[in-house]
Enzyme design. Structure first.
Site, PDB file in Angstrom:
ATOM      1  CG  HIS A   1      41.654  64.439  55.098  1.00 25.07           C
ATOM      2  ND1 HIS A   1      41.243  65.400  54.211  1.00 25.07           N
ATOM      3  CD2 HIS A   1      42.678  65.000  55.809  1.00 25.07           C
ATOM      4  CE1 HIS A   1      41.969  66.488  54.371  1.00 25.07           C
ATOM      5  NE2 HIS A   1      42.842  66.273  55.335  1.00 25.07           N
TER       6      HIS A   1
ATOM      7  CE  LYS B   1      39.179  66.635  56.596  1.00 27.43           C
ATOM      8  NZ  LYS B   1      38.620  67.960  56.892  1.00 27.43           N
TER       9      LYS B   1
ATOM     10  CB  CYS C   1      44.146  69.143  53.548  1.00 29.99           C
ATOM     11  SG  CYS C   1      45.178  67.673  53.611  1.00 29.99           S
TER      12      CYS C   1
ATOM     13  CG  HIS D   1      41.132  70.435  58.882  1.00 35.19           C
ATOM     14  ND1 HIS D   1      40.892  70.267  57.530  1.00 35.19           N
ATOM     15  CD2 HIS D   1      42.375  69.924  59.098  1.00 35.19           C
ATOM     16  CE1 HIS D   1      41.934  69.687  56.965  1.00 35.19           C
ATOM     17  NE2 HIS D   1      42.852  69.457  57.890  1.00 35.19           N
TER      18      HIS D   1
ATOM     19  CG  PHE E   1      50.551  68.237  55.294  1.00 33.31           C
ATOM     20  CD1 PHE E   1      50.005  68.169  56.561  1.00 33.31           C
ATOM     21  CD2 PHE E   1      50.868  67.046  54.653  1.00 33.31           C
ATOM     22  CE1 PHE E   1      49.782  66.957  57.188  1.00 33.31           C
ATOM     23  CE2 PHE E   1      50.650  65.819  55.271  1.00 33.31           C
ATOM     24  CZ  PHE E   1      50.107  65.779  56.536  1.00 33.31           C
TER      25      PHE E   1
ATOM     26  CD  GLU F   1      39.152  72.593  63.293  1.00 34.91           C
ATOM     27  OE1 GLU F   1      38.391  73.198  62.516  1.00 34.91           O
ATOM     28  OE2 GLU F   1      39.507  71.411  63.102  1.00 34.91           O
TER      29      GLU F   1
END
Length: 417
Positions: free
Chosen positions: A342, A337, A165, A305, A403, A316
């Site tokens: 996403h 998002k 991502c 994110h 990831f 976060e």
């Protein structure tokens, strides 16, 4: 060696809430959700039956039949978004040295639809290998970068970045560094994804990573909300033109913002879970601020994110507080998002576009779909819930994590000659 200044001179986007930058921006400011029932395939038997798909996209509007056969959907999205950014910048001109213009185009997964179709067709057959000659060149994750350079004749550095991502944020970071080191005068950089397929949705369902809020898709993506249950898959892409300042000024290009700094880090912790204290995220943001030669108090907005996953949305905010201390409570934080879903490998660039436009227009888009505070999150932070906020935004930071523990942060600031 004195580093060259880098500015943004072109933007392009094809997203679940707008097929160009203007429509994307208006939808973000108005809190529009792109989530709806999946139409790309029959999802009746899947745990998740909704996603943030690109709407009203007809491949015939952009490619003739012969050309369309060469592109997986992720590459189609990439070509369109890149084309918008190039047109916006005016870079497609005989007056520029195309040997000094590069392309870095990202995808976290690449041509998943093509791969799935070819393998499924083989499995249904009698074992005789009958594969489409376009199978490999349509499927590989670097091919969009190649097609963009071929179409526009850009002969500078050309490659793809793949870091889940964080992929398109890494593409932007690389473009920034190549230009300021003098290795190119401009780059078309960004990323695209088209993974709303049976394999994509089924695979993320198997990980319990995506929302199953099938009774209310519009509110499925609810970053930082107590009842979030995973991210909502999105598709599409975004592109930017990064350019060396003097090159941009010499040709009279419009300038959206200046690229101030970039930071990269690794969690070195787990294949999918973030570090529980946000160590990698903190170091990544700190590296970007140091790279920009800024103070922490110069940052007034962070596009997080913010995926709407149970673990990520706790980590976060911790990282932000650990880095910024008390000043963190003065920063307008948001997660776009909540509206776009996403976009996986395309997330970083689309959120970068939103961050740049916040800087340019002094307006911060909201985080939508917040209903209940999560006691595991410090809700004294300003998450910019529900409504866009007008505020002078001289510098803003965009976070993208992937990831594998890949972290990327970019800082954009108002351009001052």
């Amino acid at each position: 060696m004195e580093l060259k200044r880098v500015v943004v001179t072109g933007l392009g986007a094809i997203t679940p809430i707008g097929n160009n930058v203007e429509d994307l921006w208006n939808a973000l400011l108005n809190g529009v959700s792109g989530a709806a029932e999946i139409t790309n395939f029959d999802a009746e038997k899947f745990k998740t039956k909704f996603a943030c798909e690109v709407k009203n996209f007809d491949v015939k509007d952009f490619f003739d039949r012969k050309e369309a056969r060469k592109h997986d959907k992720y590459s189609q999205f990439g070509m369109v978004a890149a084309g918008q950014a190039i047109a916006d910048s005016g870079l497609d001109s005989d007056d520029v040295n195309k040997e000094k213009i590069g392309v870095i185009w990202a995808s976290g997964i690449g041509g998943l639809e093509t791969f799935s179709t070819e393998v499924t067709n083989y499995a249904k057959g009698d074992g005789t290998p009958r594969f489409n000659p376009f199978f490999i060149p349509k499927m590989i994750a670097d091919i969009a970068a190649g097609h963009i350079s071929i179409k526009y004749g850009f002969k500078g550095p050309n490659f793809a970045t793949v870091s889940a991502c964080a992929s398109s944020a890494n593409a932007l970071s690389d473009a920034f560094n190549y230009i300021r080191l003098g290795k190119a005068t401009a780059f078309v950089a960004g990323g695209s994804e088209a993974a709303i397929t049976p394999a994509g949705v089924g695979g993320f369902n198997g990980m319990h990573a995506i929302s199953t809020r099938n009774d209310d898709p519009k509110t499925g993506s609810r970053p930082f909300d107590k009842d979030r249950d995973g991210f909502v898959m999105g598709e599409g892409g975004g592109g930017m033109v990064f350019e060396e300042l003097e090159h941009a000024l010499a040709r009279g290009a419009k300038i959206y913002a200046e690229v101030a700094g970039a930071g990269l880090s690794a969690d070195a912790y787990h294949m999918t879970s973030p570090h529980p204290e946000g160590d990698g995220a903190r170091r990544c943001m700190e590296a970007a601020i140091l790279d920009a030669g800024m103070k922490r108090e110069d940052i007034v907005h962070i596009n997080t994110h913010g995926t709407s996953t149970p673990a990520g949305d706790i980590v976060e905010p911790k990282a932000i507080i650990n880095l910024f201390g008390q000043y963190a409570y003065n920063i307008n934080i948001n997660s776009t998002k909540s509206m776009t879903g996403h976009l996986l490998g395309g997330a970083g660039v689309v959120e970068g576009i939103a961050t740049i436009l916040a800087v340019k227009n002094d307006i911060i888009p909201p985080t939508i779909n917040h209903f209940t505070d999560d006691p595991n999150i410090d809700n004294n932070l300003n998450f910019t819930y529900h409504k866009a906020v007008k505020r002078t935004v001289n510098a803003a930071l965009s976070n993208t994590f992937g990831f594998g523990g890949h972290n990327a942060s970019l800082i954009f600031k108002k351009f001052v000659h």
